[in-house]
Write a protein that holds these residues in place. Sequence first.
Motif, short mmCIF file in Angstrom:
data_model
loop_
_atom_site.label_atom_id
_atom_site.label_comp_id
_atom_site.label_asym_id
_atom_site.label_seq_id
_atom_site.Cartn_x
_atom_site.Cartn_y
_atom_site.Cartn_z
N LEU A 74 0.83 -1.19 0.00
CA LEU A 74 0.00 0.00 0.00
C LEU A 74 0.87 1.24 0.00
O LEU A 74 1.89 1.29 0.69
CB LEU A 74 -0.89 0.04 1.25
N SER A 75 0.46 2.25 -0.75
CA SER A 75 1.14 3.54 -0.69
C SER A 75 0.75 4.20 0.63
O SER A 75 -0.16 3.75 1.33
CB SER A 75 0.71 4.43 -1.86
N LEU A 76 1.44 5.27 0.98
CA LEU A 76 1.12 5.96 2.23
C LEU A 76 -0.33 6.48 2.25
O LEU A 76 -1.04 6.26 3.23
CB LEU A 76 2.12 7.09 2.47
N PRO A 77 -0.81 7.12 1.17
CA PRO A 77 -2.22 7.55 1.17
C PRO A 77 -3.19 6.37 1.26
O PRO A 77 -4.23 6.46 1.92
CB PRO A 77 -2.38 8.29 -0.16
N GLU A 78 -2.87 5.26 0.61
CA GLU A 78 -3.74 4.08 0.70
C GLU A 78 -3.77 3.53 2.13
O GLU A 78 -4.83 3.17 2.63
CB GLU A 78 -3.26 2.98 -0.25
N TYR A 79 -2.61 3.50 2.77
CA TYR A 79 -2.56 3.01 4.16
C TYR A 79 -3.32 3.95 5.09
O TYR A 79 -4.05 3.50 5.97
CB TYR A 79 -1.11 2.85 4.63
N ALA A 80 -3.18 5.26 4.88
CA ALA A 80 -3.83 6.25 5.75
C ALA A 80 -5.35 6.17 5.68
O ALA A 80 -6.03 6.61 6.60
CB ALA A 80 -3.36 7.66 5.39
N THR A 81 -5.88 5.58 4.62
CA THR A 81 -7.33 5.45 4.49
C THR A 81 -7.79 4.00 4.66
O THR A 81 -8.95 3.68 4.39
CB THR A 81 -7.81 5.98 3.13
N SER A 82 -6.88 3.14 5.13
CA SER A 82 -7.21 1.72 5.27
C SER A 82 -7.78 1.41 6.65
O SER A 82 -7.63 2.17 7.61
CB SER A 82 -5.96 0.86 5.05
N SER A 83 -8.41 0.26 6.76
CA SER A 83 -8.94 -0.19 8.04
C SER A 83 -7.80 -0.53 9.01
O SER A 83 -7.95 -0.36 10.22
CB SER A 83 -9.86 -1.40 7.86
N ASP A 84 -6.65 -0.98 8.49
CA ASP A 84 -5.50 -1.25 9.35
C ASP A 84 -5.08 0.01 10.10
O ASP A 84 -4.81 -0.02 11.30
CB ASP A 84 -4.30 -1.76 8.54
N PHE A 85 -5.02 1.13 9.39
CA PHE A 85 -4.64 2.40 10.02
C PHE A 85 -5.69 2.83 11.04
O PHE A 85 -5.36 3.26 12.15
CB PHE A 85 -4.44 3.48 8.96
N ALA A 86 -6.96 2.70 10.70
CA ALA A 86 -8.04 3.08 11.62
C ALA A 86 -7.97 2.27 12.91
O ALA A 86 -8.14 2.81 14.00
CB ALA A 86 -9.39 2.89 10.94
N VAL A 87 -7.70 0.98 12.81
CA VAL A 87 -7.57 0.12 13.99
C VAL A 87 -6.38 0.55 14.83
O VAL A 87 -6.47 0.67 16.06
CB VAL A 87 -7.46 -1.37 13.59
N ASP A 88 -5.24 0.81 14.19
CA ASP A 88 -4.04 1.24 14.92
C ASP A 88 -4.28 2.54 15.67
O ASP A 88 -3.90 2.68 16.83
CB ASP A 88 -2.85 1.40 13.97
N VAL A 89 -4.93 3.50 15.02
CA VAL A 89 -5.21 4.79 15.66
C VAL A 89 -6.18 4.60 16.82
O VAL A 89 -5.98 5.16 17.91
CB VAL A 89 -5.76 5.80 14.63
N SER A 90 -7.21 3.81 16.62
CA SER A 90 -8.19 3.56 17.69
C SER A 90 -7.55 2.90 18.90
O SER A 90 -7.82 3.29 20.04
CB SER A 90 -9.33 2.67 17.18
N GLU A 91 -6.69 1.92 18.66
CA GLU A 91 -6.02 1.25 19.77
C GLU A 91 -5.10 2.20 20.51
O GLU A 91 -5.01 2.17 21.74
CB GLU A 91 -5.24 0.04 19.27
N ASN A 92 -4.42 3.08 19.79
CA ASN A 92 -3.54 4.05 20.42
C ASN A 92 -4.34 5.03 21.26
O ASN A 92 -3.97 5.33 22.40
CB ASN A 92 -2.71 4.79 19.37
N TRP A 93 -5.44 5.55 20.74
CA TRP A 93 -6.27 6.48 21.51
C TRP A 93 -6.84 5.82 22.75
O TRP A 93 -6.90 6.42 23.81
CB TRP A 93 -7.39 7.02 20.64
N GLN A 94 -7.25 4.57 22.62
CA GLN A 94 -7.79 3.85 23.77
C GLN A 94 -6.71 3.70 24.85
O GLN A 94 -6.96 3.93 26.02
CB GLN A 94 -8.30 2.47 23.34
#
Length: 54
Positions: free
Chosen positions: A20-40
């Motif tokens: 995945l390119s950086l923009p593709e990763y930034a809009t992926s579910s993998d990135f969303a999960v990582d951000v959510s886990e970090n915020w939690q």
Amino acid sequence: MLAGRSDCNHRQLAQGGEQLSLPEYATSSDFAVDVSENWQSESLFSAAVRWSPG
């Protein structure tokens, strides 16, 4: 973000997928999960510090 993308790309390649390119990763579910886990994790740490005695 870069470490998460690298990990995601390693998993993609191991499963026969494409990187995945950086923009593709930034809009992926993998990135969303990582951000959510970090915020939690940050929220739980802040609550523990706020309510700790002393």
